[in-house]
Design a protein around this motif. Structure first.
Motif, PDB file in Angstrom:
ATOM      1  N   ASP A  27     -12.051  13.141 -19.111  1.00 54.79           N
ATOM      2  CA  ASP A  27     -11.801  14.549 -18.822  1.00 54.79           C
ATOM      3  C   ASP A  27     -10.668  14.753 -17.804  1.00 54.79           C
ATOM      4  N   GLY A  28      -9.964  13.670 -17.460  1.00 56.96           N
ATOM      5  CA  GLY A  28      -8.759  13.789 -16.644  1.00 56.96           C
ATOM      6  C   GLY A  28      -8.933  13.714 -15.148  1.00 56.96           C
ATOM      7  N   ILE A  29     -10.045  13.194 -14.675  1.00 51.20           N
ATOM      8  CA  ILE A  29     -10.220  13.016 -13.236  1.00 51.20           C
ATOM      9  C   ILE A  29      -9.659  11.648 -12.850  1.00 51.20           C
ATOM     10  N   VAL A  30      -8.804  11.625 -11.837  1.00 52.90           N
ATOM     11  CA  VAL A  30      -8.175  10.400 -11.351  1.00 52.90           C
ATOM     12  C   VAL A  30      -8.868  10.010 -10.043  1.00 52.90           C
ATOM     13  N   TRP A  31      -9.582   8.910 -10.058  1.00 54.56           N
ATOM     14  CA  TRP A  31     -10.307   8.402  -8.888  1.00 54.56           C
ATOM     15  C   TRP A  31      -9.476   7.274  -8.278  1.00 54.56           C
ATOM     16  N   VAL A  32      -8.869   7.530  -7.125  1.00 56.10           N
ATOM     17  CA  VAL A  32      -7.994   6.552  -6.476  1.00 56.10           C
ATOM     18  C   VAL A  32      -8.806   5.714  -5.490  1.00 56.10           C
ATOM     19  N   SER A  33      -8.712   4.393  -5.654  1.00 51.58           N
ATOM     20  CA  SER A  33      -9.383   3.472  -4.732  1.00 51.58           C
ATOM     21  C   SER A  33      -8.781   3.581  -3.339  1.00 51.58           C
ATOM     22  N   ALA A  34      -9.551   3.201  -2.343  1.00 45.20           N
ATOM     23  CA  ALA A  34      -9.076   3.233  -0.959  1.00 45.20           C
ATOM     24  C   ALA A  34      -7.794   2.410  -0.841  1.00 45.20           C
ATOM     25  N   GLN A  35      -6.833   2.986  -0.145  1.00 46.98           N
ATOM     26  CA  GLN A  35      -5.530   2.360   0.045  1.00 46.98           C
ATOM     27  C   GLN A  35      -5.296   2.085   1.516  1.00 46.98           C
ATOM     28  N   LEU A  36      -4.695   0.927   1.776  1.00 49.30           N
ATOM     29  CA  LEU A  36      -4.274   0.537   3.112  1.00 49.30           C
ATOM     30  C   LEU A  36      -2.762   0.703   3.215  1.00 49.30           C
ATOM     31  N   PRO A  37      -2.217   0.715   4.416  1.00 49.27           N
ATOM     32  CA  PRO A  37      -0.769   0.873   4.582  1.00 49.27           C
ATOM     33  C   PRO A  37      -0.015  -0.448   4.431  1.00 49.27           C
ATOM     34  N   VAL A  38      -0.298  -1.170   3.363  1.00 47.59           N
ATOM     35  CA  VAL A  38       0.364  -2.444   3.118  1.00 47.59           C
ATOM     36  C   VAL A  38       1.868  -2.204   3.038  1.00 47.59           C
ATOM     37  N   GLY A  39       2.622  -2.999   3.785  1.00 48.16           N
ATOM     38  CA  GLY A  39       4.068  -2.840   3.828  1.00 48.16           C
ATOM     39  C   GLY A  39       4.558  -2.407   5.196  1.00 48.16           C
ATOM     40  N   VAL A  40       3.653  -1.928   6.034  1.00 49.48           N
ATOM     41  CA  VAL A  40       3.993  -1.656   7.434  1.00 49.48           C
ATOM     42  C   VAL A  40       3.132  -2.571   8.296  1.00 49.48           C
ATOM     43  N   SER A  41       3.533  -2.750   9.520  1.00 49.19           N
ATOM     44  CA  SER A  41       2.811  -3.619  10.438  1.00 49.19           C
ATOM     45  C   SER A  41       1.489  -2.993  10.870  1.00 49.19           C
ATOM     46  N   ALA A  42       0.485  -3.815  11.028  1.00 47.59           N
ATOM     47  CA  ALA A  42      -0.794  -3.340  11.553  1.00 47.59           C
ATOM     48  C   ALA A  42      -0.627  -2.814  12.978  1.00 47.59           C
ATOM     49  N   ASP A  43       0.465  -3.179  13.649  1.00 44.98           N
ATOM     50  CA  ASP A  43       0.743  -2.707  15.003  1.00 44.98           C
ATOM     51  C   ASP A  43       1.501  -1.382  15.016  1.00 44.98           C
ATOM     52  N   LEU A 105     -13.014  10.330   8.704  1.00 39.16           N
ATOM     53  CA  LEU A 105     -14.141   9.527   9.177  1.00 39.16           C
ATOM     54  C   LEU A 105     -13.658   8.412  10.090  1.00 39.16           C
ATOM     55  N   GLN A 106     -14.305   8.251  11.230  1.00 41.10           N
ATOM     56  CA  GLN A 106     -14.003   7.120  12.085  1.00 41.10           C
ATOM     57  C   GLN A 106     -14.809   5.937  11.595  1.00 41.10           C
ATOM     58  N   VAL A 107     -14.138   4.795  11.454  1.00 38.13           N
ATOM     59  CA  VAL A 107     -14.789   3.571  10.990  1.00 38.13           C
ATOM     60  C   VAL A 107     -14.609   2.480  12.038  1.00 38.13           C
ATOM     61  N   ALA A 108     -15.479   1.502  12.006  1.00 37.30           N
ATOM     62  CA  ALA A 108     -15.443   0.433  13.001  1.00 37.30           C
ATOM     63  C   ALA A 108     -14.214  -0.448  12.850  1.00 37.30           C
ATOM     64  N   GLY A 109     -13.731  -0.606  11.642  1.00 39.56           N
ATOM     65  CA  GLY A 109     -12.562  -1.452  11.412  1.00 39.56           C
ATOM     66  C   GLY A 109     -12.123  -1.380   9.967  1.00 39.56           C
ATOM     67  N   LEU A 110     -10.876  -1.778   9.731  1.00 42.67           N
ATOM     68  CA  LEU A 110     -10.309  -1.835   8.388  1.00 42.67           C
ATOM     69  C   LEU A 110      -9.710  -3.219   8.167  1.00 42.67           C
ATOM     70  N   HIS A 111      -9.584  -3.605   6.922  1.00 37.57           N
ATOM     71  CA  HIS A 111      -8.999  -4.905   6.586  1.00 37.57           C
ATOM     72  C   HIS A 111      -7.634  -5.074   7.222  1.00 37.57           C
ATOM     73  N   HIS A 112      -7.320  -6.316   7.576  1.00 34.40           N
ATOM     74  CA  HIS A 112      -6.009  -6.720   8.077  1.00 34.40           C
ATOM     75  C   HIS A 112      -5.622  -6.021   9.383  1.00 34.40           C
ATOM     76  N   GLY A 113      -6.604  -5.435  10.072  1.00 38.71           N
ATOM     77  CA  GLY A 113      -6.342  -4.810  11.367  1.00 38.71           C
ATOM     78  C   GLY A 113      -5.655  -3.456  11.294  1.00 38.71           C
ATOM     79  N   PHE A 114      -5.598  -2.844  10.106  1.00 37.52           N
ATOM     80  CA  PHE A 114      -4.963  -1.530   9.985  1.00 37.52           C
ATOM     81  C   PHE A 114      -5.807  -0.461  10.653  1.00 37.52           C
ATOM     82  N   ARG A 115      -5.172   0.691  10.935  1.00 35.93           N
ATOM     83  CA  ARG A 115      -5.825   1.811  11.625  1.00 35.93           C
ATOM     84  C   ARG A 115      -6.171   2.973  10.704  1.00 35.93           C
ATOM     85  N   VAL A 116      -5.538   3.022   9.510  1.00 37.79           N
ATOM     86  CA  VAL A 116      -5.679   4.165   8.603  1.00 37.79           C
ATOM     87  C   VAL A 116      -5.866   3.672   7.169  1.00 37.79           C
TER      88      VAL A 116
END
Length: 128
Positions: A27-43, A105-116
């Motif tokens: 029916d045309g609903i696009v469900w996007v999986s959680a994305q990390l900012p891969v390509g920028v530094s975790a810092d 939502l505030q979360v305890a942590g994300l993969h690879h040390g990312f913040r968002v």
């Protein structure tokens, strides 16, 4: 019988595990999986990470047949809720006049040390 299709683009990171960048329902609903900012530094700043995350999300939405103004809902995940204002400014720039429903939502942590991170639900506006 319901058949799902996957949507994918080289403009966003390949999945790290056994999942699709997005799933599109008949029916045309696009469900996007959680994305990390891969390509920028975790810092990098939360704003820079949010720009990359939303770019990834919107690229995947487009691969699924949607566009920014067809995004119905976004979930933003922050490791530090004090980043909310800077991330909100990036969000406003990415969506312009369109205002999708959203959770922050505030979360305890994300993969690879990312913040968002973010996931989204959108509507397909043009098909395949």
């Amino acid at each position: 019988m319901m058949f799902l299709e996957s949507a994918a683009t080289a403009a966003a990171p390949e999945p790290f595990g056994h999942y699709a960048q997005a799933t599109v329902t008949p029916d045309g609903i696009v469900w996007v999986s959680a994305q990390l900012p891969v390509g920028v530094s975790a810092d990098s700043s939360a704003a820079e990470q949010a720009r990359r995350v939303l770019s990834n999300v919107l690229s995947i939405v487009a691969a699924g047949g949607g566009r920014a103004d067809s995004v119905a809902k976004v979930n933003l995940y922050l490791t530090d809720i004090s980043d909310w204002a800077s991330v909100d400014a990036v969000f406003a720039a990415a969506f312009g006049d369109h205002r999708p429903a959203r959770a922050v939502l505030q979360v305890a942590g994300l993969h690879h040390g990312f913040r968002v991170a973010a996931d989204a639900v959108a509507w397909r506006v043009h098909g395949r």
